[in-house]
Scaffold this motif. Structure first.
Motif, PDB file in Angstrom:
ATOM      1  N   GLN A  52       0.841  -1.184   0.000  1.00 58.41           N
ATOM      2  CA  GLN A  52       0.000   0.000   0.000  1.00 58.41           C
ATOM      3  C   GLN A  52       0.885   1.246   0.000  1.00 58.41           C
ATOM      4  N   THR A  53       0.324   2.355  -0.426  1.00 57.23           N
ATOM      5  CA  THR A  53       1.044   3.623  -0.408  1.00 57.23           C
ATOM      6  C   THR A  53       1.447   3.962   1.027  1.00 57.23           C
ATOM      7  N   SER A  55       2.033   6.683   2.642  1.00 60.14           N
ATOM      8  CA  SER A  55       1.304   7.783   3.288  1.00 60.14           C
ATOM      9  C   SER A  55      -0.064   7.328   3.760  1.00 60.14           C
ATOM     10  N   ARG A 316       8.097   1.843 -10.272  1.00 62.01           N
ATOM     11  CA  ARG A 316       7.239   1.223  -9.252  1.00 62.01           C
ATOM     12  C   ARG A 316       8.155   0.504  -8.274  1.00 62.01           C
ATOM     13  N   ALA A 334       7.810   6.236   3.289  1.00 65.66           N
ATOM     14  CA  ALA A 334       7.050   7.483   3.205  1.00 65.66           C
ATOM     15  C   ALA A 334       7.939   8.636   2.759  1.00 65.66           C
ATOM     16  N   GLU A 337       8.467   8.216  -0.936  1.00 61.63           N
ATOM     17  CA  GLU A 337       7.245   8.630  -1.615  1.00 61.63           C
ATOM     18  C   GLU A 337       7.186  10.155  -1.741  1.00 61.63           C
ATOM     19  N   ASP A 343       6.285   5.427  -7.965  1.00 61.07           N
ATOM     20  CA  ASP A 343       5.101   4.932  -7.251  1.00 61.07           C
ATOM     21  C   ASP A 343       5.621   3.983  -6.164  1.00 61.07           C
ATOM     22  N   ARG A 345       5.371   1.728  -2.791  1.00 62.30           N
ATOM     23  CA  ARG A 345       4.458   0.935  -1.960  1.00 62.30           C
ATOM     24  C   ARG A 345       5.240   0.340  -0.782  1.00 62.30           C
TER      25      ARG A 345
END
Length: 833
Positions: A52-53, A55, A316, A334, A337, A343, A345
């Protein structure tokens, strides 16, 4: 329209997920390989099974923490401690602590650390790995009375939380608990159990969650789930390996682990994070606001080093944490990101065995299996990374702690090799495993695990953070004997004084008034002495000493020294009470426990006063024998005392012989704890010495009142006490042992011929009158109010008080040297009546 990732399980097992509108977005379903529960709620926002992201993962935890702060208010939030659950909620709990503010954080662990023993433990009944340990570096972390915030990813039955609170509340009771979870999935019956439990323990338990609902399970769901797992594993040749795995009825294609040559691991890129020295890698041993500040400052540079090692073509990227190591990788992810166009994760590896099915309606699409690579305490076994294979990642950054950077990590079939099968670029970042300094130097723990210290209110009337008693509770054993019977047995050699207890003296109203008058008159003088001895210890012995009082007379003094360190320096010092018995030595098991939890060089033994110095000598001999037998070094046997009239030690508050009011009473000024007991039929080789807690005397308890009366005078004496301590540090404080010489002289002059029957000083004389059969009291000519209580006790027991010019002590108590039941002091007016 996207297919819900719980559809596949719901259709085949009849499992229903009912709740608010956010629930299906947060949760999917999968099948466990677990004999206790068929289904697994798979969180889409936790960062464990589903990448998952970062953030999103971090944001959910921080927002929950902010809501807890709103619930508690700023004042209570400032006193809160956050506890997260291993392994899935270690990062979530840490994020909640960040959202809460300046809260220290601790997470449970399934990894024992040599030299660090548990401050608690509990069971997670439905888990594949049940035992949770609590291993705080600072044992006082859980001992405060502020709110305890317990964080888990889901709140399903409430059993884990109940087990935790039950264990911790017995050790460190408090008024409020807050349970935090991403989702509350309890049934109405389970919700009622939590409310009932809160009433039973007399505490408030609040609940803060992001979403709520219930899982409805049809009859026989466990058996159906097990059969379905067996069917799929049979179709794929047994328990799954790596890659996509499918079976009958699944949409998609089954793909087994590659059978060709393993990708070379020499193309693994190692990234030197330059992790800050002595910064914990997470909350296994505690993570303080100061640690958080240091991490925040270091994150940008560490993330830049990872970004520089990534290929320019990487669009990615997965940052993959390692089991309990979730927070550090999450924060690194984070930061990546935030600062890179990729992207990014985040997810982590796990111990949890789950069936993988390549179907958009199933939460676990792929599975990588690999051997454990951190030498786990429970032995070798498989570990897993879910939804990583065939997920299109251009690069995977594996973040592990140094304990897991082993040959097994790099071996063919190990985690790095498995990742290299599915992504062209694998980076390895190693975070140093934080081990508290005590653990690095501590000896191995004995095979028999020693119990944690007893604490109030379960044992003693002191607050739990003020002292931990390294004793066993013998409250239910009858140990008291009449004074004259004890004396006859002791002097005849038939018994040791530590094998029984005197009947607890119940003071008359007149005696209680004397105690209160003495306390009022001497509180400032006592506060001054407490300040002098504490400042001396901090300057000369250790900047963060571990106070170890000799039970029980030393215990009030140790608490007062701890309070002074808080008052004057803001220090929260650990404090314990241990047993030492004349002729038998100090409790060796207590020393083993201390050596396993603290650096012996920081231990400072504390007592109330010295008489002739017998215990000073006893301690020195006992510590020397212990260190030779155990191979432990570092304990300093010199005692720090409030008063040293016998000139036996170098660390003291005063060398005057004056009344310390805590000597006037027994248990009712010492936390309602008896003298310590050492008797072979009660204390085995692996047991602590024993003591009793006289709960029935609570109505007469003055223990905390005594402490508060002295502590209240700290402010007014601070300047003078610090000045005197400074002068003492520059002075010659070499012990002269003049007290011992005086005792030998008195023993011969009075025809006693046994120094053990001569008890010099106000404190020791008081003990003679309260516990033994006294013969006479010698008082220095002109001694004033300091002896009022001694004169009253002597009158009650028919004991003569003889004034002696030039006596080196204010008074000396003489035990009858040839005791018989007709001797003075056993005439029916004994104070024990």
């Amino acid at each position: 329209m996207n297919t819900w990732s719980g559809t596949w399980v719901a259709e085949r097992l009849g499992v229903e997920l009912a709740g608010d509108e956010r629930l299906r977005g947060m949760l999917g379903l999968a099948l466990r390989r677990n004999p206790k529960r068929a289904h697994l709620l798979v969180s889409n926002v936790l960062g464990k099974h589903v990448p998952q992201t970062p953030s999103v993962v971090y944001g959910h935890g921080v927002e929950l923490g902010r809501r807890v702060r709103e619930l508690l208010g700023d004042a209570a939030a400032g006193r809160a401690v956050v506890l997260g659950y291993a392994e899935t909620a270690t990062g979530l709990g840490h994020s909640v602590a960040d959202g809460l503010g300046a809260a220290p954080y601790l997470h449970s662990t399934r990894r024992p650390v040599p030299g660090v023993a548990t401050a608690g433990g509990f069971e997670e009944s439905h888990s594949h790995a049940t035992s949770h340990l609590l291993l705080p570096e600072d044992p006082s972390l859980l001992a405060g009375d502020g709110p305890l915030v317990l964080v888990d990813d889901e709140f399903s039955t409430g059993n884990t939380v109940l087990n935790t609170v039950r264990d911790l509340h017995a050790r460190y009771p408090r008024q409020q608990y807050v349970v935090v979870a991403l989702v509350d999935m309890r049934s109405p019956a389970d919700a009622g159990r939590l409310e009932q439990f809160a009433r039973e323990i007399g505490a408030r338990i609040d609940l803060v969650t992001t979403a709520s609902g219930t899982v409805r399970l049809p009859p026989g769901v466990l058996e159906k789930g097990q059969a379905l797992v067996a069917e799929f594993e049979a179709a794929t040749g047994g328990p799954q390996g790596a890659g996509r795995t499918a079976g009958p009825g699944a949409r998609g294609t089954a793909r087994q682990a590659p059978t060709g040559p393993q990708p070379p691991t020499d193309r693994i890129t190692r990234v030197d994070l330059r992790w800050p020295a002595n910064l914990p890698d997470g909350g296994r041993h505690g993570f303080t606001p100061n640690h958080r500040t240091r991490l925040e400052a270091a994150l940008p540079a560490m993330a830049d080093r990872i970004a520089a090692a990534l290929p320019a073509t990487a669009r990615r990227v997965l940052v993959l944490g390692f089991e309990e190591l979730m927070y550090a990788p999450l924060r690194l992810a984070a930061e990546l990101e935030r600062t890179t166009p990729a992207d990014v994760r985040f997810s982590t590896t796990t111990r949890s065995p789950v069936l993988a099915v390549d179907d958009p309606g199933y939460a676990i699409r792929t599975r990588l299996a690999f051997p454990a690579h951190d030498d786990p305490a429970d032995g070798p076994g498989e570990r897993y990374a879910y939804n990583v294979a065939a997920a299109g990642f251009d690069a995977v950054v594996a973040v592990v702690d140094s304990a897991a950077d082993t040959p097994a990590l790099h071996a063919p079939g190990g985690l790095l090799a498995r990742l290299a099968e599915h992504t062209p670029h694998v980076l390895l970042a190693v975070v140093p495993s934080y081990v508290p300094p005590v653990a690095q130097d501590a000896p191995e723990r004995p095979a028999t695990m020693l119990p944690e210290p007893l604490r109030g209110p379960a044992f003693s009337s002191y607050a739990p953070e003020e002292v931990g008693w390294l004793l066993q509770d013998l409250s239910d054993v009858t140990l008291e004997a009449p004074t004259e019977e004890r004396e006859e047995a002791i002097q005849s050699g038939g018994a040791h004084y530590a094998e029984s207890l005197p009947v607890e003296y119940q003071p008359s109203e007149q005696y209680q008034r004397l105690f209160q008058n003495a306390l009022d008159a001497s509180a400032a003088r006592l506060a001054h002495a407490v300040g002098v001895v504490t400042e001396t210890v901090l300057a000369e012995r250790s900047p963060r000493p571990v106070l170890v009082s000799l039970a029980r007379a030393g215990t009030p003094v140790g608490i007062l020294m701890r309070r002074w360190a808080q008052h004057r320096h803001g220090l929260d010092l650990p404090h314990y009470a241990v047993s030492i018995v004349r002729g038998r030595g100090i409790d060796a098991n207590a020393l083993r426990w201390l050596a396993g939890h603290h650096d012996p060089r920081d231990v400072v033994f504390v007592d109330g006063w010295t008489g002739k110095g017998a215990i000073t000598r006893e301690l020195a001999q006992a510590v020397e024998a212990f260190e030779k037998a155990e191979g432990v070094t570092g304990f300093d046997p010199e005692i720090a005392v409030l008063a040293d009239p016998g000139s036996c030690v170098r660390t003291y508050g005063t060398r005057e012989d004056y009344l310390i009011p805590s000597a006037c009473l027994n248990s009712t000024v010492s936390g309602l704890i008896s003298r310590t007991v050492l008797r072979a039929d009660l204390v085995g080789p692996d047991d602590y010495h024993g003591a009793k807690y006289y709960r029935e005397l609570a109505g007469a308890d003055l223990s905390v009142a005594f402490l508060d009366a002295v502590s209240a005078r700290f402010e007014e004496v601070t300047e003078a006490a610090c000045a005197e301590a400074k002068d003492l540090l520059a002075a010659d404080r070499t012990p002269t042992w003049e007290g011992w010489a005086a005792v030998e002289r008195i023993s011969e002059e009075y025809g006693i011929h046994d120094v053990n029957l001569v008890k010099p000083g106000v404190g020791e004389t008081t003990r003679v009158l309260l516990r033994r059969v006294p013969w006479k009291v010698l008082a220095r000519a002109g001694a004033g109010a300091d002896l009022d209580h001694v004169r009253l006790l002597a009158e009650q027991r028919g004991v003569p008080v003889e004034e002696v010019p030039g006596l080196p002590y204010t008074c000396v108590g003489l035990i009858h040297p040839r005791y018989t039941r007709g001797a003075t002091g056993a005439d029916g007016t004994a104070v024990t009546r």
